[in-house]
Design an enzyme around this catalytic site. Sequence first.
Site, mmCIF file in Angstrom:
data_model
loop_
_atom_site.group_PDB
_atom_site.id
_atom_site.type_symbol
_atom_site.label_atom_id
_atom_site.label_comp_id
_atom_site.label_asym_id
_atom_site.label_seq_id
_atom_site.Cartn_x
_atom_site.Cartn_y
_atom_site.Cartn_z
ATOM 1 N N CYS A 131 16.984 0.739 -0.928
ATOM 2 C CA CYS A 131 15.909 1.089 0.012
ATOM 3 C C CYS A 131 15.728 2.607 0.120
ATOM 4 C CB CYS A 131 16.217 0.487 1.380
ATOM 5 S SG CYS A 131 15.026 0.979 2.624
ATOM 6 N N LYS A 188 9.349 5.033 -2.505
ATOM 7 C CA LYS A 188 8.089 4.351 -2.862
ATOM 8 C C LYS A 188 6.997 4.658 -1.842
ATOM 9 C CE LYS A 188 7.070 0.869 -1.041
ATOM 10 N NZ LYS A 188 7.585 -0.468 -1.289
ATOM 11 N N GLU A 198 -8.943 -6.060 15.936
ATOM 12 C CA GLU A 198 -9.594 -6.894 16.951
ATOM 13 C C GLU A 198 -10.134 -8.191 16.341
ATOM 14 O OE1 GLU A 198 -13.328 -5.336 18.692
ATOM 15 O OE2 GLU A 198 -13.307 -3.838 17.107
ATOM 16 N N GLU A 244 2.343 -2.330 -6.364
ATOM 17 C CA GLU A 244 2.536 -1.085 -5.603
ATOM 18 C C GLU A 244 2.459 0.133 -6.524
ATOM 19 O OE1 GLU A 244 5.133 -2.741 -1.815
ATOM 20 O OE2 GLU A 244 6.214 -1.647 -3.365
ATOM 21 N N HIS A 302 -11.139 -2.241 20.979
ATOM 22 C CA HIS A 302 -12.366 -1.906 20.254
ATOM 23 C C HIS A 302 -12.559 -0.394 20.154
ATOM 24 C CE1 HIS A 302 -16.351 -2.659 18.703
ATOM 25 N NE2 HIS A 302 -16.833 -1.778 19.571
ATOM 26 N N CYS A 315 12.203 1.269 -1.130
ATOM 27 C CA CYS A 315 11.209 1.358 -0.045
ATOM 28 C C CYS A 315 10.824 2.779 0.342
ATOM 29 C CB CYS A 315 11.746 0.684 1.213
ATOM 30 S SG CYS A 315 12.724 -0.769 0.940
ATOM 31 N N TYR A 327 5.455 -7.567 -6.204
ATOM 32 C CA TYR A 327 5.400 -6.427 -5.269
ATOM 33 C C TYR A 327 5.397 -5.087 -6.012
ATOM 34 C CZ TYR A 327 6.982 -9.097 -1.072
ATOM 35 O OH TYR A 327 7.099 -9.950 -0.010
HETATM 36 P P1 NDP Z 1 8.769 -10.062 -8.093
HETATM 37 O O1 NDP Z 1 9.666 -11.216 -8.237
HETATM 38 O O2 NDP Z 1 7.984 -9.897 -6.842
HETATM 39 O O3 NDP Z 1 7.740 -10.036 -9.314
HETATM 40 C C1 NDP Z 1 8.171 -10.105 -10.632
HETATM 41 C C2 NDP Z 1 6.964 -10.226 -11.522
HETATM 42 O O4 NDP Z 1 7.355 -10.161 -12.879
HETATM 43 C C3 NDP Z 1 6.247 -11.550 -11.319
HETATM 44 O O5 NDP Z 1 4.875 -11.305 -11.342
HETATM 45 C C4 NDP Z 1 6.714 -12.358 -12.523
HETATM 46 O O6 NDP Z 1 5.800 -13.312 -12.952
HETATM 47 C C5 NDP Z 1 6.817 -11.273 -13.571
HETATM 48 N N1 NDP Z 1 7.718 -11.624 -14.656
HETATM 49 C C6 NDP Z 1 8.964 -12.127 -14.567
HETATM 50 N N2 NDP Z 1 9.495 -12.308 -15.787
HETATM 51 C C7 NDP Z 1 8.557 -11.910 -16.667
HETATM 52 C C8 NDP Z 1 8.506 -11.855 -18.090
HETATM 53 N N3 NDP Z 1 9.520 -12.258 -18.838
HETATM 54 N N4 NDP Z 1 7.380 -11.381 -18.652
HETATM 55 C C9 NDP Z 1 6.334 -10.988 -17.912
HETATM 56 N N5 NDP Z 1 6.336 -11.012 -16.571
HETATM 57 C C10 NDP Z 1 7.422 -11.467 -15.953
HETATM 58 O O7 NDP Z 1 9.675 -8.805 -8.400
HETATM 59 P P2 NDP Z 1 9.502 -7.260 -8.155
HETATM 60 O O8 NDP Z 1 10.313 -6.636 -9.225
HETATM 61 O O9 NDP Z 1 8.086 -6.862 -7.998
HETATM 62 O O10 NDP Z 1 10.224 -7.064 -6.756
HETATM 63 C C11 NDP Z 1 11.528 -7.606 -6.542
HETATM 64 C C12 NDP Z 1 11.716 -7.981 -5.106
HETATM 65 O O11 NDP Z 1 11.936 -6.801 -4.361
HETATM 66 C C13 NDP Z 1 10.515 -8.635 -4.436
HETATM 67 O O12 NDP Z 1 10.439 -10.000 -4.637
HETATM 68 C C14 NDP Z 1 10.733 -8.280 -3.001
HETATM 69 O O13 NDP Z 1 11.594 -9.228 -2.439
HETATM 70 C C15 NDP Z 1 11.387 -6.923 -3.083
HETATM 71 N N6 NDP Z 1 10.415 -5.844 -2.862
HETATM 72 C C16 NDP Z 1 9.790 -5.751 -1.669
HETATM 73 C C17 NDP Z 1 8.874 -4.762 -1.434
HETATM 74 C C18 NDP Z 1 8.183 -4.689 -0.115
HETATM 75 O O14 NDP Z 1 8.662 -5.298 0.834
HETATM 76 N N7 NDP Z 1 7.062 -3.983 -0.004
HETATM 77 C C19 NDP Z 1 8.559 -3.768 -2.438
HETATM 78 C C20 NDP Z 1 9.260 -3.952 -3.672
HETATM 79 C C21 NDP Z 1 10.155 -4.953 -3.863
HETATM 80 P P3 NDP Z 1 5.726 -14.773 -12.291
HETATM 81 O O15 NDP Z 1 5.110 -14.575 -10.957
HETATM 82 O O16 NDP Z 1 4.846 -15.517 -13.241
HETATM 83 O O17 NDP Z 1 7.107 -15.291 -12.247
#
Ligand code: NDP
Length: 466
Positions: free
Chosen positions: A44, A52, A449, A190, A444, A49, A186
């Site tokens: 984080c 970022k 709202e 982002e 408002h 977080c 995510y």
């Molecule tokens: P996510 O699990 O959110 O997303 C991973 C993405 O990668 C998905 O779209 C997935 O596709 C894709 N993917 C997985 N494997 C492959 C592959 N072999 N080839 C192509 N695409 C692939 O992970 P993130 O890394 O974005 O974030 C990790 C976690 O960290 C989040 O789930 C969240 O819990 C946390 N986080 C929270 C944030 C916040 O609160 N603002 C910010 C950043 C992270 P598919 O959907 O098809 O599986």
Amino acid sequence: MAKTYDYDLFVIGAGSGGVRAARLTALGGKKVAVAEEHRVGGTCVIRGCVPKKFMVMASEVSHALEIAEGYGWTVDKATFDWPKFLETKDVEIARLSGIYVANLGKAGVDLIHGRAVLKDAHTVAILGKGEGGEDLIVTAERILVATGGRPWKPADLPGIDHAITSEEAFHLPELPKRILIAGGGYIAVEFAGIFAGLGVETTLIYRGPNILRGFDNDVRSHLAGELEKRGITVILGCQHTAIEKTATGLLNKFENGHEIETDVVMFATGRVPHVTDLGLATAGVELNEKGAIKVDEFSQTTADNIWAVGDVTDRINLTPVAIREAVAFHETVFRDNPQSYDHDNIASAVFSQPPVGVVGLSEHDARQTLGEIDVYVSRFRPMKYAFTGSDERVLMKLVVEAKSQKVVGVHIVGPESPEMIQLAAIAVKAGLTKAQWDATCAVHPTMAEELVMMKDKQTPGAMAVG
Ligand code: NDP
């Protein structure tokens, strides 16, 4: 005679969860140590977080400058200095990490810089940290594993070594002219927003039919459209077959035969629990089918004296959740007050541009689990953009259980939605009804709202699905 140990609690990992558990337990009079192999603060603070959000804020300035012109400002050539920004960001991250270190010290926690490996259920080796460079061996009555997660990318993809992850994105030596981001979660959305806002030609490529799988379908399609309005090229249903280095950049090759050359390729294809070489099996700690540490509702592992919290358990991978799990662990184990953290209705925000705020059930999940539901949707142009040419629109959606009339899901895409959803989450967690929301007087003129003024029920199936 009871066996004695060096520590009452040994924590592996000084991120959000580990630090909270260590401090509370030490403040309660116990002897506590925490080991950290990198910098104190964890994902984080150091590579997630916090940095970022600074990058999002830096990036959003370009949008603010566009709006400013609509309001009569003349903005002479604005330029962005990436190295200067990185330097300022890193000073702030160092300051925050320092506060974590100081707070551990004030609580009386022994901070050990080094990699900790379990030797058995009560013994930890901190590699190479003995006085003569040998391993430092300590014993503890109880152990908490809070080692978090780390980025994952597909190792078998030809040329994957050319791709960075979010970790390197925080320290790129220079801002690229072109970036391609793979993934639709995510981190992918982002960082796509961050780089596009900083003037980088940005392409987001995702294998599925729409970004943010698991989110409400209206949110997914609305956000994809808004990202494109911000100049991001969003390519769906497409995957890499290779990445090749060329004289001018990196050539991305895709299954459909298309090729795109960029300067940087970033894989945001998920994160995995950080369990490698920790000696977990030696200590009797088992993993689940997803490779995360298996825990019960009290965060206890399969070893009686070892617990785990945060991303290493892959429940809901969010900082505040790790902290709540750590507090529940402390209450259960050291204060004789068994607490199991309730993972329902946890709000979250995606700091895309525009951002997303969500709490509770999507329309799809609510239909599956609750049966009959009422859905309220509103799309409008924020007042802020009235003087600009922007056609950016806000999406607000309420999902209501028909029988009880409880609001069970709130979904917002638009400026300040992360701030709004924190407050909406109180009402959802409290189980308030749509009538109670509507009885709340509007503030408002605000965007929020709209949340207490939605009158027309959506006809099922009338909205776009992702
Ligand atoms: P996510 O699990 O959110 O997303 C991973 C993405 O990668 C998905 O779209 C997935 O596709 C894709 N993917 C997985 N494997 C492959 C592959 N072999 N080839 C192509 N695409 C692939 O992970 P993130 O890394 O974005 O974030 C990790 C976690 O960290 C989040 O789930 C969240 O819990 C946390 N986080 C929270 C944030 C916040 O609160 N603002 C910010 C950043 C992270 P598919 O959907 O098809 O599986």
